[in-house]
Design an enzyme around this catalytic site. Structure first.
Site, short mmCIF file in Angstrom:
data_model
loop_
_atom_site.label_atom_id
_atom_site.label_comp_id
_atom_site.label_asym_id
_atom_site.label_seq_id
_atom_site.Cartn_x
_atom_site.Cartn_y
_atom_site.Cartn_z
CG ASP A 179 -1.82 1.15 1.35
OD1 ASP A 179 -2.08 1.77 0.30
OD2 ASP A 179 -2.29 1.44 2.47
CG ASP A 239 -1.44 1.77 -3.66
OD1 ASP A 239 -0.23 1.64 -3.86
OD2 ASP A 239 -1.91 2.36 -2.66
CG ASP A 253 -6.02 -12.04 -13.95
OD1 ASP A 253 -6.81 -12.76 -14.57
OD2 ASP A 253 -5.44 -12.38 -12.91
CG ASP A 298 -8.14 -18.39 -7.06
OD1 ASP A 298 -8.60 -17.38 -6.49
OD2 ASP A 298 -8.14 -18.54 -8.29
C1 GLC Z 1 -10.62 -17.52 -11.23
C2 GLC Z 1 -9.85 -16.57 -10.34
C3 GLC Z 1 -10.59 -16.42 -9.05
C4 GLC Z 1 -11.94 -15.83 -9.35
C5 GLC Z 1 -12.69 -16.65 -10.40
C6 GLC Z 1 -13.84 -15.88 -10.95
O1 GLC Z 1 -10.68 -18.78 -10.72
O2 GLC Z 1 -8.55 -17.01 -10.17
O3 GLC Z 1 -9.90 -15.64 -8.11
O4 GLC Z 1 -12.70 -15.76 -8.19
O5 GLC Z 1 -11.89 -17.01 -11.48
O6 GLC Z 1 -13.36 -14.83 -11.74
#
Ligand code: GLC
Length: 578
Positions: free
Chosen positions: A27, A35, A104, A348
């Site tokens: 941060d 950020d 992403d 995740d």
């Molecule tokens: C993927 C991501 C996860 C997210 C899911 C929905 O699995 O890695 O973090 O919650 O997609 O976008």
């Protein structure tokens, strides 16, 4: 930085990717949330570690229901994280250090607040109606009543996968939360809008995409527009997998994306797909270069082996034989024309040292052993922030510590169903909640581990006093220094980059052993997955010119016979020259 890759291998064969989850990295403005300027303050740390690519989890405009995986504007930055200008500055700072930037890409779904969805939802005859999956309720059922959903699918975040919308009397599909409606890729206008957005990012200077659940984009829709129910395995809902994972047009869509977005950029960009529920056969189709789809995929089998039949929150211990059989199958299956993305951790997954290692007495040994085994496989290794410090699971003991939407919805559903006690629910969250990976990066011993001067959005793990980057950068023999060495090894050693993989001792219950070979040179890799001494009998004695390449106990002068005694969680890489 990275040396020139050998002609026969793509550049990512000698690269290591580092994943940043911006919310928890650094941060800079004291609001307790990481950020872009915070990341910029840490670029020298990334350069010191030696990584070649940074993958940024989503920083786009988002209501943050799923911490940014619910995007409401693909072409802007969420004010929580900064501005487009901040992103450009960060990209330049990374590029100056020879580090590429991968964004992403979340295009299976948008946020329910995305303009595309609000328009789609506004009326049945909206020009964007067909951009999402709207369906009438089940025949003969009252719309909106339980069981009235168009299919019996459960959402991946608990509850049904359909949300009833009273205004127009239809349901929309959301494989994740109801705040994440699925886009309808059958509609060419949707695909064109996504491709245009991707081209815009490439033009801005980014170097690739990590594609979120990209194998969910083609649904198994019947000619009459209906979708199939799924088998009910556990819990109240049907499994949507057959109707949604690796559907009939997924390869066609990815090949179209290649033509529409990446023509002319092919070898400069990195494309990695997140593909849950994917088999080796599918993985090969996605990553076979000749097919022009993706460069590599994140698969899930090796991080599902400690799951019981009840799914993710149903826990069972890992059997090492399963792990070897699984990763071995992927190594063999993708050997000739595919490519593996190698990972233990991400935002995740729980922390690997707490999961397949020992985050107590042998934290350093088990973390470095796990890293050795992973990084010596054939493929491109990914390091998730804090993994290089052997950060551990959060070990939260009360519900109010948790922030993650998946965990919170699981708690609500479990309490409603009433099969589990609160203690049982807390025990499985402590093992596998995604929040385990999301506690702030532990930079130093100062307040909040140096992550923020404010109140962190999720608790800092109190073990930051001893586990932190400042201490490990300064210490020889630290996990951080060990990761640096593994990354340098990948940059330098053609056997690590391109060597063939052979699994050894597949039936040994505690030792993970394999070799990599190229032009007569062999690397032998051994990892003890236990807190006890183990014997690895290799059956043939090693030549007398062997050398220790890297190990977490021994010194380079070590010599090796045909039978090697491994200390608790020991890792060894031995070179036999050709
Ligand atoms: C993927 C991501 C996860 C997210 C899911 C929905 O699995 O890695 O973090 O919650 O997609 O976008």
């Amino acid at each position: 930085m990275n040396t020139e890759p050998p002609a026969a291998a793509p550049w990512w064969a000698s690269a290591v990717v580092y994943q940043i989850y911006p919310r928890s990295f650094q941060d800079s403005d004291g609001d307790g949330i990481g950020d872009l300027q915070g990341i910029r303050q840490r670029v020298d740390y990334l350069a010191e570690l030696g990584v070649d690519v940074v993958w940024l989890s989503p920083v786009y405009r988002s209501p943050q229901d799923d911490n940014g995986y619910d995007i409401s504007d693909y072409q802007d930055i969420d004010p929580l994280f900064g501005t487009l200008d901040d992103l450009d500055q960060l990209t330049s700072a990374l590029h100056e250090r020879g580090i590429k930037v991968v964004m992403d890409l979340v295009v299976n779904h948008t946020s329910h607040k995305h303009r595309w969805f609000t328009e789609s939802r506004s009326a049945k005859d909206s020009p964007r109606r067909d951009w999402y999956w709207w369906r009438p309720g089940r025949d003969g059922m009252e719309p909106g009543a339980p069981g009235g959903e168009p299919t019996n699918w459960g959402s991946l975040f608990s509850g049904p996968a359909w949300e009833y919308d009273e205004a127009t009397g239809e349901y929309y599909l959301h494989l994740f939360s109801r705040e994440q409606p699925d886009l309808n890729w059958e509609n060419p206008a949707v695909r064109e809008a996504i491709y245009a957005m991707m081209r815009w990012w490439l033009d801005r200077g980014i170097d690739g995409f990590r594609m979120d659940v990209i194998n969910f984009i083609s649904k198994n829709v019947r000619a009459d527009g209906s979708l199939p129910d799924g088998p009910v395995v556990s819990g109240p809902y049907g499994d949507p997998a057959q109707g949604t994972i690796n559907g009939p047009r997924v390869h066609e869509f990815l090949q179209e994306m290649q033509r529409e977005v990446f023509a002319g950029h092919r070898d400069a960009v990195l494309l990695v797909g997140e593909t849950p529920g994917t088999t080796v056969e599918d993985g090969l189709l996605f990553s076979d270069r000749r097919r022009s789809e993706l460069d590599m995929v994140f698969t899930f089998e090796h991080v599902s082996l400690d799951q019981g039949p009840g799914g993710k929150f149903d826990r069972k211990p890992l059997d090492l034989l399963d792990l070897k059989a699984t990763l071995g199958r992927w190594q063999t299956g993708l050997a000739d024309s595919g490519w593996n993305a190698l990972y233990w951790d991400n935002h995740d997954q729980p922390r690997i040292v707490s999961r397949y290692g020992d985050d107590g007495r042998y934290r350093v040994e088990s973390a470095t052993m796990l890293a050795t085994v992973l990084h010596l496989h054939r493929g491109t290794p990914y390091v998730y922030q804090g993994e290089e410090l052997a950060m551990t699971n959060a070990h939260f003991t009360s519900f109010d510590c948790y922030r993650d939407i998946e965990s919170l919805r699981y708690v609500a559903q479990s309490r409603e169903l009433g099969h589990l006690t609160d203690d049982q629910i807390l025990a499985s969250l402590a093992e596998v909640s995604r929040d385990n990976a999301r506690t702030p990066v532990q930079w130093d011993r100062s307040a909040n581990a140096g992550f923020t001067t404010g109140k962190p959005w999720i608790a800092v793990n109190p073990n930051y006093i001893t586990i932190n980057a400042a201490a490990q950068r300064a210490a020889r023999g630290s996990v951080f220094q060990y990761y640096r060495r593994l990354i340098m090894l990948r940059h330098a050693d053609p056997v690590v980059q391109r060597g063939d993989f052979t699994m050894l001792l597949p039936d040994h219950p505690h030792v993970y052993a394999f070799s990599r070979s190229l032009n007569g040179t062999r690397l032998l890799v051994l990892g003890n997955f236990s807190g006890h001494d183990q014997q690895a009998d290799l059956g043939q004695s090693l030549g007398d010119r062997t050398e220790l390449v890297i190990g977490n106990y021994r010194v380079p002068a070590s010599t090796f016979g045909a039978s090697i005694n491994l200390q608790p969680w020991e890792a060894l890489v031995i070179r036999e020259p050709g």
